[in-house]
Scaffold this motif. Structure first.
Motif, PDB file in Angstrom:
ATOM      1  N   ARG A 240     -13.338  -0.952  -5.771  1.00  0.00           N
ATOM      2  CA  ARG A 240     -14.712  -0.580  -5.388  1.00  0.00           C
ATOM      3  C   ARG A 240     -15.168  -1.360  -4.157  1.00  0.00           C
ATOM      4  NH1 ARG A 240     -15.386  -0.586 -11.135  1.00  0.00           N
ATOM      5  NH2 ARG A 240     -16.156  -2.725 -11.050  1.00  0.00           N
ATOM      6  N   GLU A 241     -14.772  -2.640  -4.098  1.00  0.00           N
ATOM      7  CA  GLU A 241     -15.161  -3.448  -2.943  1.00  0.00           C
ATOM      8  C   GLU A 241     -14.535  -2.905  -1.654  1.00  0.00           C
ATOM      9  OE1 GLU A 241     -14.475  -8.014  -1.253  1.00  0.00           O
ATOM     10  OE2 GLU A 241     -14.109  -7.535  -3.365  1.00  0.00           O
ATOM     11  N   HIS A 242     -13.241  -2.609  -1.695  1.00  0.00           N
ATOM     12  CA  HIS A 242     -12.575  -2.076  -0.501  1.00  0.00           C
ATOM     13  C   HIS A 242     -13.123  -0.695  -0.135  1.00  0.00           C
ATOM     14  CE1 HIS A 242      -9.786  -5.225   0.331  1.00  0.00           C
ATOM     15  NE2 HIS A 242      -9.188  -5.153  -0.839  1.00  0.00           N
ATOM     16  N   ARG A 243     -13.447   0.099  -1.121  1.00  0.00           N
ATOM     17  CA  ARG A 243     -13.990   1.427  -0.836  1.00  0.00           C
ATOM     18  C   ARG A 243     -15.337   1.315  -0.136  1.00  0.00           C
ATOM     19  NH1 ARG A 243     -13.134   6.625  -2.846  1.00  0.00           N
ATOM     20  NH2 ARG A 243     -14.938   7.989  -2.573  1.00  0.00           N
ATOM     21  N   ALA A 244     -16.218   0.434  -0.666  1.00  0.00           N
ATOM     22  CA  ALA A 244     -17.521   0.262  -0.033  1.00  0.00           C
ATOM     23  C   ALA A 244     -17.384  -0.290   1.384  1.00  0.00           C
ATOM     24  CB  ALA A 244     -18.393  -0.674  -0.888  1.00  0.00           C
ATOM     25  N   GLU A 245     -16.467  -1.254   1.558  1.00  0.00           N
ATOM     26  CA  GLU A 245     -16.256  -1.833   2.879  1.00  0.00           C
ATOM     27  C   GLU A 245     -15.725  -0.784   3.862  1.00  0.00           C
ATOM     28  OE1 GLU A 245     -14.319  -5.986   4.378  1.00  0.00           O
ATOM     29  OE2 GLU A 245     -12.965  -4.642   3.296  1.00  0.00           O
ATOM     30  N   THR A 246     -14.750  -0.002   3.414  1.00  0.00           N
ATOM     31  CA  THR A 246     -14.164   1.013   4.292  1.00  0.00           C
ATOM     32  C   THR A 246     -15.167   2.106   4.611  1.00  0.00           C
ATOM     33  OG1 THR A 246     -12.012   0.556   3.274  1.00  0.00           O
ATOM     34  CG2 THR A 246     -12.200   2.552   4.586  1.00  0.00           C
ATOM     35  N   GLU A 247     -15.960   2.510   3.634  1.00  0.00           N
ATOM     36  CA  GLU A 247     -16.998   3.513   3.898  1.00  0.00           C
ATOM     37  C   GLU A 247     -18.006   2.988   4.916  1.00  0.00           C
ATOM     38  OE1 GLU A 247     -18.541   4.376   0.064  1.00  0.00           O
ATOM     39  OE2 GLU A 247     -17.081   5.974  -0.358  1.00  0.00           O
ATOM     40  N   GLY A 248     -18.313   1.686   4.848  1.00  0.00           N
ATOM     41  CA  GLY A 248     -19.197   1.101   5.854  1.00  0.00           C
ATOM     42  C   GLY A 248     -18.589   1.151   7.245  1.00  0.00           C
TER      43      GLY A 248
END
Length: 279
Positions: A176-184
């Protein structure tokens, strides 16, 4: 910056000529010289940044920093454009490592569960002996007797299961952390492209129109040379702003393009010069 400095030098010479002809004031000359000095200062900073960038390039490639660069890659497409975000993030190195650890913990829990249950074994043996003795058949049965199961086997199984569950939760949280970071990063990359389009389509034409209007007014004697210089400095600031936006967008593109290692080998070839370097 070199082109702007040459133009600023011509403007300073024009201002001094106008001062001698009584068509300008000393303020105009000072403003023109100050603009030239500002450009010289900007060139010094840009030269230092360029030298630093070449040193960093040599550090990562192992080759000379002065080698020619390939064409810059298009910023409109990267690895995440052609593949779904969730599907590609499954191959993130951090998540792959955690998945391997989770699989190991799950396997160890399965071994502990198997050892918790008694494992029957039987052995049948036939012995053909000499004439003085009769043949013999023996049957052996083995049955492990778990000793103090609640304190030994059950605790071992619970510990293995808890470890596997903790790794699964850690992997999900990191995913979830990597997904949120990548989406940003994706949002910032799209915004960068939109800002570049806006500058090219609207702001730069307006800056050129402002310079043309100021030059026309100056030639007509209705405005001072400082107005022309200010219009040119504003256009230069806009060009600098565009470079900063393009650099920021390129860095985001590089993060997205090289976030997941390619499955067919390293990005940098082991032999031969490196082509198409993106620092």
């Amino acid at each position: 910056l070199h082109a702007q400095r040459d133009e600023a030098r011509l403007q300073a010479e024009a201002a001094e000529a106008a001062l001698r002809g009584g068509r300008a004031s000393s303020t105009d000359v000072i403003a023109a010289r100050d603009a030239l000095a500002q450009l010289n200062q900007a060139l010094l900073g840009a030269g230092a940044e360029l030298a630093h960038a070449r040193r960093m390039l040599a550090r990562w490639t192992g080759g000379p920093g002065e080698q020619p660069l390939a064409e810059a890659p298009p910023l409109e497409r990267h690895a995440f454009v052609a593949q779904a975000l969730a599907e590609r993030l499954e191959h993130h190195p951090d998540l792959v490592q955690l998945a391997a650890r989770e699989a190991t913990a799950t396997a160890e829990a399965a071994v502990a569960r198997a050892e918790r249950e008694p494992d029957w074994s039987a052995e049948l043996m036939f012995s053909q002996r000499g004439s003085r003795y009769s043949n013999m058949v023996s049957l052996a049965v083995s049955l492990p007797l778990p000793w103090d199961r609640p304190q030994r086997q059950d605790r071992e199984l619970a510990a293995r299961l808890a470890q596997a569950e903790a790794l699964r939760a850690e992997r999900e949280e990191l995913s979830r952390e990597h997904r949120a970071e990548t989406e940003g990063w994706l949002d910032a990359w799209r915004a960068g492209l939109a800002r570049l389009t806006l500058i090219d389509r609207e702001r730069e034409p307006l800056a050129r129109q402002r310079i043309d209007a100021a030059l026309g007014a100056y030639r007509g004697g209705s405005t001072a040379l400082a107005t022309v210089l200010e219009a040119r400095r504003t256009a230069l600031a806009l060009r600098m702003e565009r470079i900063d936006v393009e650099l920021e967008t390129a860095r985001l593109w590089a993060r997205l393009e090289f976030l997941i290692p390619e499955p067919d080998g390293p990005l940098i070839p082991s032999n031969g010069p490196m082509q198409g370097v993106t620092p």
